[in-house]
Design an enzyme around this catalytic site. Structure first.
Site, PDB file in Angstrom:
ATOM      1  N   GLY A   9       0.826  -1.218   0.000  1.00 44.91           N
ATOM      2  CA  GLY A   9       0.000   0.000   0.000  1.00 44.91           C
ATOM      3  C   GLY A   9       0.854   1.259   0.000  1.00 44.91           C
ATOM      4  N   LEU A  21       1.530   3.484  -2.137  1.00 45.51           N
ATOM      5  CA  LEU A  21       1.134   4.710  -2.846  1.00 45.51           C
ATOM      6  C   LEU A  21       0.014   5.450  -2.115  1.00 45.51           C
ATOM      7  CD1 LEU A  21       1.357   3.530  -6.578  1.00 45.51           C
ATOM      8  CD2 LEU A  21       3.138   4.422  -5.073  1.00 45.51           C
ATOM      9  N   GLY A  22      -0.234   5.098  -0.862  1.00 46.00           N
ATOM     10  CA  GLY A  22      -1.269   5.769  -0.068  1.00 46.00           C
ATOM     11  C   GLY A  22      -0.721   6.951   0.703  1.00 46.00           C
ATOM     12  N   GLN A  23      -1.544   7.473   1.612  1.00 47.89           N
ATOM     13  CA  GLN A  23      -1.179   8.696   2.352  1.00 47.89           C
ATOM     14  C   GLN A  23       0.116   8.505   3.148  1.00 47.89           C
ATOM     15  OE1 GLN A  23      -3.886  10.010   5.440  1.00 47.89           O
ATOM     16  NE2 GLN A  23      -2.966  12.039   5.535  1.00 47.89           N
ATOM     17  N   ARG A  74      -2.112  -1.429  -7.435  1.00 45.72           N
ATOM     18  CA  ARG A  74      -2.134  -0.845  -8.776  1.00 45.72           C
ATOM     19  C   ARG A  74      -1.311   0.435  -8.775  1.00 45.72           C
ATOM     20  NH1 ARG A  74      -5.774   3.475  -8.785  1.00 45.72           N
ATOM     21  NH2 ARG A  74      -7.109   3.482  -6.955  1.00 45.72           N
ATOM     22  N   ILE A 102      -2.309  -7.595  -1.605  1.00 47.26           N
ATOM     23  CA  ILE A 102      -2.077  -8.441  -0.415  1.00 47.26           C
ATOM     24  C   ILE A 102      -3.116  -9.549  -0.256  1.00 47.26           C
ATOM     25  CG2 ILE A 102      -0.682  -6.775   0.879  1.00 47.26           C
ATOM     26  CD1 ILE A 102      -3.248  -6.291   2.636  1.00 47.26           C
ATOM     27  N   TYR A 162     -14.340  -1.200   9.764  1.00 44.59           N
ATOM     28  CA  TYR A 162     -12.912  -0.844   9.848  1.00 44.59           C
ATOM     29  C   TYR A 162     -12.381  -1.123  11.255  1.00 44.59           C
ATOM     30  CZ  TYR A 162      -8.857   2.420   9.759  1.00 44.59           C
ATOM     31  OH  TYR A 162      -7.620   3.015   9.840  1.00 44.59           O
ATOM     32  N   LYS A 215      -9.581  -3.714  12.726  1.00 43.72           N
ATOM     33  CA  LYS A 215      -8.392  -3.225  13.441  1.00 43.72           C
ATOM     34  C   LYS A 215      -8.200  -3.988  14.761  1.00 43.72           C
ATOM     35  CE  LYS A 215      -6.638  -0.508  10.490  1.00 43.72           C
ATOM     36  NZ  LYS A 215      -5.388  -0.878   9.844  1.00 43.72           N
TER      37      LYS A 215
HETATM   38  P1  NAD Z   1      -4.496   4.938   2.113  1.00 41.86           P
HETATM   39  O1  NAD Z   1      -5.899   4.581   1.837  1.00 41.86           O
HETATM   40  O2  NAD Z   1      -4.043   6.326   1.846  1.00 41.86           O
HETATM   41  O3  NAD Z   1      -3.521   3.960   1.320  1.00 41.86           O
HETATM   42  C1  NAD Z   1      -3.739   2.580   1.247  1.00 41.86           C
HETATM   43  C2  NAD Z   1      -3.046   2.076  -0.006  1.00 41.86           C
HETATM   44  O4  NAD Z   1      -3.273   0.669  -0.084  1.00 41.86           O
HETATM   45  C3  NAD Z   1      -3.582   2.678  -1.311  1.00 41.86           C
HETATM   46  O5  NAD Z   1      -2.511   3.116  -2.123  1.00 41.86           O
HETATM   47  C4  NAD Z   1      -4.344   1.525  -1.973  1.00 41.86           C
HETATM   48  O6  NAD Z   1      -4.282   1.574  -3.390  1.00 41.86           O
HETATM   49  C5  NAD Z   1      -3.587   0.336  -1.421  1.00 41.86           C
HETATM   50  N1  NAD Z   1      -4.357  -0.910  -1.392  1.00 41.86           N
HETATM   51  C6  NAD Z   1      -5.675  -1.089  -1.120  1.00 41.86           C
HETATM   52  N2  NAD Z   1      -5.985  -2.390  -1.184  1.00 41.86           N
HETATM   53  C7  NAD Z   1      -4.840  -3.050  -1.472  1.00 41.86           C
HETATM   54  C8  NAD Z   1      -4.512  -4.408  -1.646  1.00 41.86           C
HETATM   55  N3  NAD Z   1      -5.443  -5.378  -1.591  1.00 41.86           N
HETATM   56  N4  NAD Z   1      -3.227  -4.740  -1.888  1.00 41.86           N
HETATM   57  C9  NAD Z   1      -2.273  -3.799  -1.995  1.00 41.86           C
HETATM   58  N5  NAD Z   1      -2.529  -2.478  -1.892  1.00 41.86           N
HETATM   59  C10 NAD Z   1      -3.801  -2.123  -1.618  1.00 41.86           C
HETATM   60  O7  NAD Z   1      -4.179   4.537   3.638  1.00 41.86           O
HETATM   61  P2  NAD Z   1      -3.113   5.183   4.638  1.00 41.86           P
HETATM   62  O8  NAD Z   1      -3.747   6.384   5.234  1.00 41.86           O
HETATM   63  O9  NAD Z   1      -1.798   5.279   4.000  1.00 41.86           O
HETATM   64  O10 NAD Z   1      -3.147   4.066   5.779  1.00 41.86           O
HETATM   65  C11 NAD Z   1      -2.185   3.037   5.879  1.00 41.86           C
HETATM   66  C12 NAD Z   1      -2.472   2.233   7.132  1.00 41.86           C
HETATM   67  O11 NAD Z   1      -2.463   3.092   8.271  1.00 41.86           O
HETATM   68  C13 NAD Z   1      -3.837   1.539   7.147  1.00 41.86           C
HETATM   69  O12 NAD Z   1      -3.739   0.313   7.818  1.00 41.86           O
HETATM   70  C14 NAD Z   1      -4.703   2.475   7.959  1.00 41.86           C
HETATM   71  O13 NAD Z   1      -5.765   1.808   8.588  1.00 41.86           O
HETATM   72  C15 NAD Z   1      -3.697   2.981   8.982  1.00 41.86           C
HETATM   73  N6  NAD Z   1      -4.103   4.253   9.557  1.00 41.86           N
HETATM   74  C16 NAD Z   1      -4.137   5.382   8.818  1.00 41.86           C
HETATM   75  C17 NAD Z   1      -4.568   6.569   9.391  1.00 41.86           C
HETATM   76  C18 NAD Z   1      -4.638   7.853   8.619  1.00 41.86           C
HETATM   77  O14 NAD Z   1      -5.159   8.857   9.151  1.00 41.86           O
HETATM   78  N7  NAD Z   1      -4.133   7.899   7.396  1.00 41.86           N
HETATM   79  C19 NAD Z   1      -4.944   6.587  10.739  1.00 41.86           C
HETATM   80  C20 NAD Z   1      -4.934   5.390  11.470  1.00 41.86           C
HETATM   81  C21 NAD Z   1      -4.478   4.226  10.862  1.00 41.86           C
HETATM   82  N1  SER Z   2      -7.854   8.392   9.687  1.00 44.74           N
HETATM   83  C1  SER Z   2      -8.447   7.108   9.846  1.00 44.74           C
HETATM   84  C2  SER Z   2      -9.882   7.138   9.433  1.00 44.74           C
HETATM   85  O1  SER Z   2     -10.502   8.174   9.643  1.00 44.74           O
HETATM   86  C3  SER Z   2      -8.333   6.647  11.276  1.00 44.74           C
HETATM   87  O2  SER Z   2      -7.976   5.327  11.270  1.00 44.74           O
HETATM   88  O3  SER Z   2     -10.376   6.158   8.964  1.00 44.74           O
END
Ligand code: NAD
Ligand code: SER
Length: 318
Positions: A8, A10-12, A36, A55, A143, A147
């Site tokens: 993952g 390419l996510g945040q 992707r 995954i 969600y 978790k």
């Molecule tokens: P995001 O949604 O920005 O990025 C997730 C990435 O995973 C995306 O690029 C998506 O294309 C990819 N993805 C989705 N399904 C997939 C799969 N089956 N296989 C491979 N890639 C896949 O999420 P994020 O904010 O970067 O969060 C990452 C982790 O941190 C997550 O577990 C999230 O629950 C946790 N988290 C994030 C936050 C937040 O505020 N950003 C807060 C608490 C926890």
């Molecule tokens: N930022 C995340 C959400 O709002 C917290 O896990 O889903």
């Protein structure tokens, strides 16, 4: 020597963590992956090894781990809270079956695993203020269910198979590089974009709704510090409460007005995301993380606002 696979990526979080880990461990030792290719990430993809990995496909994941001699998996692939309520089946499949595949590959190939949990692992019956590290966890979102179950599964793999699993319960993360992927705390990112572009923001979260938050540089530090922490000091593993600040929409607006005095805030509350926010804590107690591995965030609300506005202004060409 660490050989890291980020799922993952390419996510945040991943889009910034990949750059930071490549700086620390060397570009060739950090393999970024995503299910992707996403537009706008060309620079990251070209800055080191990149693989397509879904995954939920255990075989594909295993092949990439073997191909690159991976010994550390940072599993960021997931569906977040708001999208999870729209697509609960997808949320379960990716967050649970995907995590199971990650843990199985880690067991077979002797990898350490870092997986973020979330404030979403708590629910309406959890103590709301200064939520303790060990307390009631009965979340009411899909969600959140994934978790809590994920935390337990990671602990199980440590206790049963000795897989070195670690994780934190992140609050809402605020950043300017990549937009958030569909969570409840996303308003606290969008508000900065609209403050700069329109001097006005309409919040989907109601006045008075307190939630924990953190600026991305602190979140990256949390991952790296916990990953490198001495295992003999860790009483907890999955997952540590971490926080940097707690605020409601009025408080972030007041912080923005210190830099943009004419900024206006109004409300058009989204009942789904509001209900999710109300089921989460107002503020976390992160003393276990501070005691066990030295967690100590650098950014408070005003320091974050100043940096966000400066960096976003450049990014948006304003
Ligand atoms: P995001 O949604 O920005 O990025 C997730 C990435 O995973 C995306 O690029 C998506 O294309 C990819 N993805 C989705 N399904 C997939 C799969 N089956 N296989 C491979 N890639 C896949 O999420 P994020 O904010 O970067 O969060 C990452 C982790 O941190 C997550 O577990 C999230 O629950 C946790 N988290 C994030 C936050 C937040 O505020 N950003 C807060 C608490 C926890
Ligand atoms: N930022 C995340 C959400 O709002 C917290 O896990 O889903």
């Amino acid at each position: 020597m660490r050989k890291i696979l980020i799922t993952g990526a390419l996510g945040q979080i991943g889009s910034e963590l990949t750059v930071e880990l490549r700086r620390i461990y060397g570009a060739n030792n950090v393999v970024a992956s995503n299910r992707r290719i996403k537009e706008g990430h060309e620079k990251l993809i070209e800055s080191g090894p990149f693989e397509i990995v879904d995954i939920t496909n255990g075989k594909q994941l295993h092949e990439v781990v073997k191909k690159h001699n991976i010994n550390t998996i940072i599993n960021l692939a997931a569906i977040l809270s708001a999208v999870g309520e729209k697509h609960p089946e997808q949320c379960w499949n990716i967050n649970m079956n995907g995590l199971y595949n990650v843990l199985e590959v880690a067991r077979e190939e002797n990898c350490m695993v870092f997986t973020p949990s979330s404030i979403a692992a708590f629910g309406p019956t959890t103590p709301k203020d200064k939520t303790p590290q060990d307390t009631i966890q009965r979340p009411t979102t899909m969600y959140g269910v994934t978790k809590v179950a994920g935390e337990l599964l990671c602990d199980y793999y440590f206790l049963k198979y000795g897989v070195d699993t670690r994780g934190v319960r992140f609050p809402g993360l605020i950043s300017y590089e990549t937009l958030p992927g569909g969570g409840t705390t996303d308003y606290a990112v969008h508000i900065y974009y609209d403050a700069l572009k329109n001097k006005k923001y309409t919040s989907f979260i109601a006045k008075g709704t307190m939630m924990d938050m953190m600026y991305m540089p602190d979140a990256l530090d949390a991952i790296i510090q916990l990953m490198e922490a001495d295992p003999s000091k860790l009483i907890h593993r999955n997952a540590f409460n971490v926080t940097a600040m707690s605020f409601d929409p009025e408080m972030i607006a007041a912080s923005i007005r210190k830099f943009i005095p004419e900024f206006e805030l109004d409300y058009d509350v989204d009942p789904v995301r509001q209900a999710i926010a109300e089921s989460w804590p107002n503020s976390l107690d992160d003393s276990a993380a501070r005691e066990e591995w030295g967690w100590n965030p650098k950014y408070d609300l005003d320091a974050m606002t100043k940096d966000m506005l400066e960096k976003l202004k450049v990014k948006l060409g304003l």
